[in-house]
Design an enzyme around this catalytic site. Sequence first.
Site, PDB file in Angstrom:
ATOM      1  N   ASP A 174      -1.761   0.203  -1.812  1.00  0.00           N
ATOM      2  CA  ASP A 174      -0.329  -0.107  -1.700  1.00  0.00           C
ATOM      3  C   ASP A 174       0.246  -0.782  -2.943  1.00  0.00           C
ATOM      4  O   ASP A 174       1.456  -0.793  -3.132  1.00  0.00           O
ATOM      5  CB  ASP A 174      -0.085  -0.999  -0.477  1.00  0.00           C
ATOM      6  CG  ASP A 174      -0.399  -0.281   0.817  1.00  0.00           C
ATOM      7  OD1 ASP A 174      -0.396   0.958   0.807  1.00  0.00           O
ATOM      8  OD2 ASP A 174      -0.658  -0.948   1.827  1.00  0.00           O
TER       9      ASP A 174
ATOM     10  N   MET B 268       1.869   7.092   2.009  1.00  0.00           N
ATOM     11  CA  MET B 268       1.622   5.733   2.509  1.00  0.00           C
ATOM     12  C   MET B 268       2.503   4.720   1.778  1.00  0.00           C
ATOM     13  O   MET B 268       2.973   4.975   0.669  1.00  0.00           O
ATOM     14  CB  MET B 268       0.155   5.377   2.397  1.00  0.00           C
ATOM     15  CG  MET B 268      -0.661   5.965   3.527  1.00  0.00           C
ATOM     16  SD  MET B 268      -2.375   5.450   3.471  1.00  0.00           S
ATOM     17  CE  MET B 268      -2.949   6.099   5.042  1.00  0.00           C
TER      18      MET B 268
ATOM     19  N   GLU C 265       6.066   5.866   4.215  1.00  0.00           N
ATOM     20  CA  GLU C 265       5.949   5.769   5.681  1.00  0.00           C
ATOM     21  C   GLU C 265       6.778   4.629   6.285  1.00  0.00           C
ATOM     22  O   GLU C 265       7.175   4.693   7.435  1.00  0.00           O
ATOM     23  CB  GLU C 265       4.476   5.623   6.095  1.00  0.00           C
ATOM     24  CG  GLU C 265       3.842   4.360   5.540  1.00  0.00           C
ATOM     25  CD  GLU C 265       2.367   4.202   5.843  1.00  0.00           C
ATOM     26  OE1 GLU C 265       1.812   4.964   6.641  1.00  0.00           O
ATOM     27  OE2 GLU C 265       1.771   3.283   5.254  1.00  0.00           O
TER      28      GLU C 265
ATOM     29  N   ARG D 244      -6.350   7.839   0.486  1.00  0.00           N
ATOM     30  CA  ARG D 244      -7.277   6.712   0.355  1.00  0.00           C
ATOM     31  C   ARG D 244      -8.700   7.177   0.068  1.00  0.00           C
ATOM     32  O   ARG D 244      -9.635   6.403   0.167  1.00  0.00           O
ATOM     33  CB  ARG D 244      -7.235   5.875   1.626  1.00  0.00           C
ATOM     34  CG  ARG D 244      -6.626   4.547   1.352  1.00  0.00           C
ATOM     35  CD  ARG D 244      -6.408   3.653   2.517  1.00  0.00           C
ATOM     36  NE  ARG D 244      -7.212   3.779   3.682  1.00  0.00           N
ATOM     37  CZ  ARG D 244      -6.864   3.253   4.857  1.00  0.00           C
ATOM     38  NH1 ARG D 244      -5.741   2.594   4.978  1.00  0.00           N
ATOM     39  NH2 ARG D 244      -7.632   3.390   5.888  1.00  0.00           N
TER      40      ARG D 244
HETATM   41  O1  F6P Z   1      -2.920  -1.021   3.604  1.00  0.00           O
HETATM   42  C1  F6P Z   1      -3.258   0.220   3.144  1.00  0.00           C
HETATM   43  C2  F6P Z   1      -2.778   1.303   4.037  1.00  0.00           C
HETATM   44  O2  F6P Z   1      -3.243   2.440   3.434  1.00  0.00           O
HETATM   45  C3  F6P Z   1      -1.271   1.410   4.305  1.00  0.00           C
HETATM   46  O3  F6P Z   1      -0.537   2.016   3.290  1.00  0.00           O
HETATM   47  C4  F6P Z   1      -1.275   2.228   5.574  1.00  0.00           C
HETATM   48  O4  F6P Z   1      -0.093   1.988   6.293  1.00  0.00           O
HETATM   49  C5  F6P Z   1      -2.446   1.680   6.296  1.00  0.00           C
HETATM   50  O5  F6P Z   1      -3.355   1.243   5.318  1.00  0.00           O
HETATM   51  C6  F6P Z   1      -3.087   2.669   7.215  1.00  0.00           C
HETATM   52  O6  F6P Z   1      -4.100   2.032   7.927  1.00  0.00           O
HETATM   53  P1  F6P Z   1      -5.095   2.764   8.924  1.00  0.00           P
HETATM   54  O7  F6P Z   1      -6.224   3.280   8.104  1.00  0.00           O
HETATM   55  O8  F6P Z   1      -5.520   1.708   9.853  1.00  0.00           O
HETATM   56  O9  F6P Z   1      -4.350   3.889   9.570  1.00  0.00           O
END
Ligand code: F6P
Length: 329
Positions: A111, A153, A206, A256
């Site tokens: 982020d 994200m 998002e 990610r």
């Molecule tokens: O904090 C990092 C992040 O990638 C955010 O951008 C996103 O909203 C969140 O994690 C998503 O989390 P999860 O893996 O729990 O869906």
Amino acid sequence: MGWEILGIRDSYDGLFEEGGVVRLDRKAVSGITHQGGTILGTTNRGNPLRWPVKARDGSVTYEDRTRDVIEALADLGVDALIAIGGDGSLAIANSLAEKGLKVIGVPKTIDNDLAATQLTFGFITAVETATDALDKLHSTAESHERVMVVELMGRNTGWIALYAGLAGTADVILIPEIPYDLGSVCEKIEARYARGRNFAIVVVAEGSYPVGGQPLFKQTGSGQKRLGGMAEVVAEAIADRTGRETRSLVLGHLQRGGSPSAYDRLLALRFGTAAVRLAEQGAFGCMVALDPPEVHAVPLAEAISKTKFVPLEGDIVQTARAMGICMGD
Ligand code: F6P
């Protein structure tokens, strides 16, 4: 240095689980520089500041278990903790530091929303993945003459959307820092079609929301609320208002994953070695931070005190506007 390094699996959970603490010797960490994710596993649940405890009747209460964390580390003979993560993880680290633990923080989140560091590692890789996706979306958008709306994200901040949207030549970029007006978005799309460009790419962070509205949460099967779904809403509204064929997609966790970019590898190595230097100097209660051209230490309490929002008057937003990109306003 002759230090013994332990890794705790799955955030702090490993401290309370059989086999949850592993030795990170040379063999354990060799050959991982090009890998994504973490060899230790992780979790963004089970925060020791708010540890869920289930009662017999099924009800859940929350306990602060940071004292247990400190005790478990002392039992292991740990002298200092290096905590790697984003705002949540570093807030836990700060709370442990306030209770006397020797802690050093390392900023890692896609982020890029920590104010004390110019960059967090993971961000640039996520931007590259998102940019690659936008490049690929151009094929369908152009061939089918569609408006493609992509959700990236960015819970509270629009860094990934803005960087990838610019690099991937989006026509509209919606970020949480600028509540959007659908009228402006559709105007931009129509102006583009009027110029003979028969497709458009819209990027939606998002956490974006319309003027006077709220971010969107979806109910999951297990009854939890999860942020997301705004791209679909925006796509439907564009289709309704313009009559253009529109599709939406959510890039999600692809952002990610994968092999880290060369820049992120370098940043992670720089942060890691800087954290070790701080430990050697006995400078605890700090987070390593990129302050180009150097990596410096900032107090952890300061590092977690401010979210780094996209500056609305900053040069990146100005660049987007100068390129004719609609920022939703
Ligand atoms: O904090 C990092 C992040 O990638 C955010 O951008 C996103 O909203 C969140 O994690 C998503 O989390 P999860 O893996 O729990 O869906």
